[in-house]
Write a protein that holds these residues in place. Structure first.
Motif, PDB file in Angstrom:
ATOM      1  N   ALA A 229       0.777  -1.103   0.058  1.00 56.44           N
ATOM      2  CA  ALA A 229      -0.099   0.035   0.102  1.00 56.44           C
ATOM      3  C   ALA A 229       0.886   1.248   0.065  1.00 56.44           C
ATOM      4  O   ALA A 229       0.575   2.277  -0.727  1.00 56.44           O
ATOM      5  CB  ALA A 229      -0.991   0.002   1.172  1.00 56.44           C
ATOM      6  N   ASP A 230       2.010   1.207   0.539  1.00 63.01           N
ATOM      7  CA  ASP A 230       2.876   2.369   0.778  1.00 63.01           C
ATOM      8  C   ASP A 230       3.421   2.602  -0.778  1.00 63.01           C
ATOM      9  O   ASP A 230       3.497   3.965  -0.882  1.00 63.01           O
ATOM     10  CB  ASP A 230       3.749   2.271   1.707  1.00 63.01           C
ATOM     11  N   ALA A 231       4.002   1.613  -1.296  1.00 63.88           N
ATOM     12  CA  ALA A 231       4.462   2.105  -2.430  1.00 63.88           C
ATOM     13  C   ALA A 231       3.503   2.249  -3.743  1.00 63.88           C
ATOM     14  O   ALA A 231       3.585   3.019  -4.411  1.00 63.88           O
ATOM     15  CB  ALA A 231       5.025   0.651  -3.097  1.00 63.88           C
ATOM     16  N   ALA A 232       2.196   1.743  -3.354  1.00 69.45           N
ATOM     17  CA  ALA A 232       1.085   2.189  -4.401  1.00 69.45           C
ATOM     18  C   ALA A 232       0.890   3.722  -4.171  1.00 69.45           C
ATOM     19  O   ALA A 232       0.589   4.482  -5.096  1.00 69.45           O
ATOM     20  CB  ALA A 232      -0.179   1.333  -4.069  1.00 69.45           C
ATOM     21  N   LYS A 233       0.847   3.902  -2.872  1.00 69.66           N
ATOM     22  CA  LYS A 233       0.549   5.447  -2.582  1.00 69.66           C
ATOM     23  C   LYS A 233       1.725   6.366  -3.439  1.00 69.66           C
ATOM     24  O   LYS A 233       1.370   7.418  -3.648  1.00 69.66           O
ATOM     25  CB  LYS A 233       0.641   5.769  -1.200  1.00 69.66           C
ATOM     26  N   ALA A 234       2.885   5.914  -3.010  1.00 73.07           N
ATOM     27  CA  ALA A 234       4.057   6.720  -3.723  1.00 73.07           C
ATOM     28  C   ALA A 234       3.853   6.926  -5.289  1.00 73.07           C
ATOM     29  O   ALA A 234       4.303   7.672  -5.744  1.00 73.07           O
ATOM     30  CB  ALA A 234       5.268   5.947  -3.262  1.00 73.07           C
TER      31      ALA A 234
END
Length: 266
Positions: A229-234
Motif C-alpha cells: 500500500a505504501d508503494a502504491a501510494k508513492a
C-alpha cells in the motif's frame, strides 16, 4: 509490431536495481502498446526507488487480478467497471490520471462510408449495413466494453460472418484487421504506435462518445494485507506530479500527442 515496446519493457522487468522496491501493477494492453510505459517506468524508478512490474492484460482481467490481490495497483480504462471495483471494496479509491480517445480505423477505400458518418454510432451502423469485415477485440477489455457501448447506442447486436471477435489484445487485433483489410475500433495511442498499418487508415474520430479515460486504483490492503500500500501510494503521488504531467503531455508520435493529463485533486 510495436516499436520495440515489449523488448524494452521486458528489459525493465528483468533488471532490478539494487535496493529497489518492486510493485506489481496490472495495466491494459492499450497502455503498454502506446509506448508511454517505456518513458514513465525508468523515471518512476529513478525518482521513487520503485520498480514497477507490469502485468499487461485487458481491463477485465486486470480488475480480476486486483480482486484476487495478485497485484498492488491497477491502471485501466472502463469507468463503470472501475467504480464497481471500488464499491466492492477491491480498491481504496479511483483516481483519474490521463485520457485520450478511441478512433474507427478501416480500409483506406472505406467501402462502408464510415468516414462520412456524423457520429460513432452512425459509423458502426454503416459498417453493419455494408456487412464489411470488422475485427473486435472480444476480450472484455476497456476498449471492447467501449466498442459494445457504441453498438448498443446504434441499436445493433453485432453478429455474423462479417464480425470477427478475436479475444486478443489491441496489438494482435490490429494485426488481424490489417491482414483482413477490416474495420476496427482502437485507442488512438495504439493506432499511432502501430507499425503494420498495411492498407488501413483512420476514418472516424472526434465524437464525444469516443472519450477514453484512464484511472489508477490501489488495491485495498484491508482485503489483501500483503499488498504494498505504501508503494502504491508513492506511485500514485508520482503519477499526479508535475513531472508525470510533463512526460505524459510531452509524449508524441509523428508530432501527435497521445495522452492528455487530467489528474484529479484529492
Amino acid at each position: 509490431m510495436f516499436k520495440t515496446a515489449f523488448a524494452a519493457l521486458s528489459a525493465l522487468w528483468l533488471a532490478t536495481a539494487a535496493g529497489a522496491e518492486e510493485l506489481k501493477m496490472a495495466v491494459t494492453t492499450s497502455f503498454a502498446n502506446s509506448g508511454l510505459a517505456e518513458v514513465l517506468l525508468p523515471e518512476i524508478q529513478k525518482d521513487t526507488g520503485i520498480e514497477v512490474q507490469l502485468l499487461v492484460v485487458g481491463t477485465g482481467q486486470a480488475l480480476k487480478l486486483g480482486e484476487a490481490g495478485d497485484v498492488d495497483a491497477v491502471l485501466v480504462h472502463a469507468k463503470a467497471a472501475e467504480e464497481a471495483f471500488v464499491e466492492a471494496g477491491n480498491a481504496t479509491h479511483r483516481r483519474e490520471i490521463m485520457y485520450n480517445d478511441f478512433v474507427v480505423v478501416g480500409p483506406a477505400g472505406d467501402p462502408a462510408g464510415a468516414k462520412a458518418a456524423g457520429s460513432a454510432s452512425e459509423a458502426f451502423a454503416l459498417i453493419e449495413e455494408a456487412q464489411a469485415p470488422f475485427v473486435s477485440r472480444g476480450d472484455d477489455s476497456g476498449t471492447h466494453k467501449a466498442e459494445l457501448k457504441i453498438w448498443a447506442s446504434a441499436g445493433i447486436e453485432p453478429a455474423g460472418d462479417w464480425y470477427k471477435a478475436v479475444g486478443q489484445g489491441m496489438g494482435a487485433a490490429l494485426n488481424t484487421a490489417a491482414g483482413m483489410d477490416a474495420y476496427i475500433f482502437a485507442d488512438r495511442a495504439s493506432w499511432l504506435n502501430f507499425d503494420n498499418k498495411a492498407g488501413l487508415d483512420l476514418l472516424f474520430q472526434g465524437d464525444p462518445a469516443l472519450f477514453n479515460q484512464y484511472a489508477y486504483l490501489p488495491v485495498n490492503p484491508e482485503k489483501h494485507a500483503h499488498v504494498k500500500a505504501d508503494a502504491a501510494k508513492a506511485l500514485e503521488d508520482w503519477l499526479v506530479s508535475d513531472k508525470a504531467k510533463g512526460l505524459i503531455e510531452g509524449y508524441q508520435i509523428g508530432g501527435q500527442k497521445l495522452f492528455h493529463f487530467n489528474a484529479e485533486a484529492m
